[in-house]
Design a protein around this motif. Structure first.
Motif, mmCIF file in Angstrom:
data_model
loop_
_atom_site.group_PDB
_atom_site.id
_atom_site.type_symbol
_atom_site.label_atom_id
_atom_site.label_comp_id
_atom_site.label_asym_id
_atom_site.label_seq_id
_atom_site.Cartn_x
_atom_site.Cartn_y
_atom_site.Cartn_z
ATOM 1 N N TRP A 106 -13.675 -7.655 -21.317
ATOM 2 C CA TRP A 106 -12.886 -6.967 -20.303
ATOM 3 C C TRP A 106 -13.280 -5.501 -20.243
ATOM 4 O O TRP A 106 -13.485 -4.857 -21.269
ATOM 5 C CB TRP A 106 -11.397 -7.060 -20.648
ATOM 6 C CG TRP A 106 -10.871 -8.448 -20.629
ATOM 7 C CD1 TRP A 106 -10.838 -9.332 -21.662
ATOM 8 C CD2 TRP A 106 -10.317 -9.129 -19.499
ATOM 9 N NE1 TRP A 106 -10.298 -10.519 -21.248
ATOM 10 C CE2 TRP A 106 -9.966 -10.417 -19.928
ATOM 11 C CE3 TRP A 106 -10.067 -8.773 -18.172
ATOM 12 C CZ2 TRP A 106 -9.381 -11.360 -19.077
ATOM 13 C CZ3 TRP A 106 -9.484 -9.699 -17.333
ATOM 14 C CH2 TRP A 106 -9.152 -10.972 -17.782
ATOM 15 N N SER A 107 -13.352 -5.017 -19.040
ATOM 16 C CA SER A 107 -13.479 -3.591 -18.821
ATOM 17 C C SER A 107 -12.325 -3.160 -17.929
ATOM 18 O O SER A 107 -11.592 -4.000 -17.413
ATOM 19 C CB SER A 107 -14.823 -3.257 -18.163
ATOM 20 O OG SER A 107 -14.858 -3.788 -16.859
ATOM 21 N N ARG B 230 -15.582 3.395 -15.082
ATOM 22 C CA ARG B 230 -15.263 2.125 -15.714
ATOM 23 C C ARG B 230 -15.571 2.227 -17.200
ATOM 24 O O ARG B 230 -16.579 2.818 -17.597
ATOM 25 C CB ARG B 230 -16.087 1.013 -15.075
ATOM 26 C CG ARG B 230 -15.721 -0.380 -15.532
ATOM 27 C CD ARG B 230 -16.545 -1.428 -14.796
ATOM 28 N NE ARG B 230 -16.266 -1.429 -13.364
ATOM 29 C CZ ARG B 230 -16.820 -2.286 -12.524
ATOM 30 N NH1 ARG B 230 -17.664 -3.196 -12.960
ATOM 31 N NH2 ARG B 230 -16.523 -2.225 -11.236
ATOM 32 N N LEU C 228 -11.314 -5.820 -15.251
ATOM 33 C CA LEU C 228 -12.349 -6.725 -14.757
ATOM 34 C C LEU C 228 -12.928 -7.537 -15.902
ATOM 35 O O LEU C 228 -13.247 -6.986 -16.965
ATOM 36 C CB LEU C 228 -13.465 -5.940 -14.077
ATOM 37 C CG LEU C 228 -13.032 -5.080 -12.895
ATOM 38 C CD1 LEU C 228 -12.995 -3.617 -13.298
ATOM 39 C CD2 LEU C 228 -13.962 -5.277 -11.720
ATOM 40 N N CYS C 229 -13.069 -8.799 -15.652
ATOM 41 C CA CYS C 229 -13.674 -9.701 -16.633
ATOM 42 C C CYS C 229 -15.194 -9.617 -16.504
ATOM 43 O O CYS C 229 -15.728 -9.467 -15.389
ATOM 44 C CB CYS C 229 -13.188 -11.113 -16.343
ATOM 45 S SG CYS C 229 -13.849 -12.390 -17.431
ATOM 46 N N ILE C 230 -15.868 -9.707 -17.616
ATOM 47 C CA ILE C 230 -17.323 -9.711 -17.617
ATOM 48 C C ILE C 230 -17.840 -10.859 -18.473
ATOM 49 O O ILE C 230 -17.270 -11.166 -19.521
ATOM 50 C CB ILE C 230 -17.900 -8.366 -18.133
ATOM 51 C CG1 ILE C 230 -19.431 -8.401 -18.117
ATOM 52 C CG2 ILE C 230 -17.373 -8.022 -19.523
ATOM 53 C CD1 ILE C 230 -20.079 -7.076 -18.427
ATOM 54 N N ASP D 267 -25.433 -9.778 -16.441
ATOM 55 C CA ASP D 267 -23.999 -9.516 -16.359
ATOM 56 C C ASP D 267 -23.406 -10.068 -15.071
ATOM 57 O O ASP D 267 -23.981 -9.923 -13.985
ATOM 58 C CB ASP D 267 -23.734 -8.012 -16.415
ATOM 59 C CG ASP D 267 -24.083 -7.411 -17.757
ATOM 60 O OD1 ASP D 267 -24.047 -6.178 -17.875
ATOM 61 O OD2 ASP D 267 -24.391 -8.180 -18.687
ATOM 62 N N TRP E 183 -19.499 -10.207 -13.045
ATOM 63 C CA TRP E 183 -18.196 -9.545 -13.021
ATOM 64 C C TRP E 183 -17.200 -10.306 -12.155
ATOM 65 O O TRP E 183 -17.566 -10.874 -11.132
ATOM 66 C CB TRP E 183 -18.331 -8.128 -12.465
ATOM 67 C CG TRP E 183 -19.145 -7.219 -13.318
ATOM 68 C CD1 TRP E 183 -20.490 -7.036 -13.280
ATOM 69 C CD2 TRP E 183 -18.652 -6.368 -14.351
ATOM 70 N NE1 TRP E 183 -20.870 -6.115 -14.218
ATOM 71 C CE2 TRP E 183 -19.774 -5.686 -14.889
ATOM 72 C CE3 TRP E 183 -17.393 -6.096 -14.862
ATOM 73 C CZ2 TRP E 183 -19.646 -4.759 -15.935
ATOM 74 C CZ3 TRP E 183 -17.276 -5.176 -15.885
ATOM 75 C CH2 TRP E 183 -18.386 -4.525 -16.417
#
Length: 119
Positions: free
Chosen positions: A36-37, A45, A94-96, A107, A109
């Motif tokens: 998560w970011s 971010r 945001l899920c990564i 990556d 997102w």
């Protein structure tokens, strides 16, 4: 391609808790990292927490002891339990997913889920 769908955001008072979930689908490699970011208005971010498919986790300093990241590999889902929330935790989370392939990571997102913490 990978699709990520987050859920669980909302409005909570300082000191409260929220649990975020992110379900991944599509081409997910066996070696990957999920996490998560977050992004607050007017700020860059920042990464909050990451967890490998083996369960090794790391956190940014400001959330250690309050947030716990976990995952269900069978369901390709990652969770973020957030306790003792503070107003400075407010932002879009945001899920990564980072697929390990060809010696590096690709990556992906999610769209994000809003978390608002009132004082």
């Amino acid at each position: 391609q990978v699709q990520l769908v987050e859920s669980g955001g909302g409005l909570v008072q300082a000191g409260g808790s929220l649990r975020l979930s992110c379900a991944a689908s599509g081409m997910i490699f066996s070696s990957n990292i999920m996490g998560w970011s977050r992004q607050a208005p007017g700020k860059q971010r920042e990464m909050v927490a990451l967890i490998t498919n083996y369960g090794y986790a790391n956190y940014r300093e400001s959330v250690k002891g309050r947030f716990t990241i976990s995952r269900d590999n069978a369901k390709n889902t990652v969770f973020l339990q957030m306790n003792s929330l503070k107003p400075e935790d407010t932002g879009v989370y945001l899920c990564i997913l980072k697929n390990y392939e060809s010696g590096g990571y690709s990556d992906y997102w999610g769209q994000g889920t809003q978390v608002a913490v009132s004082s």
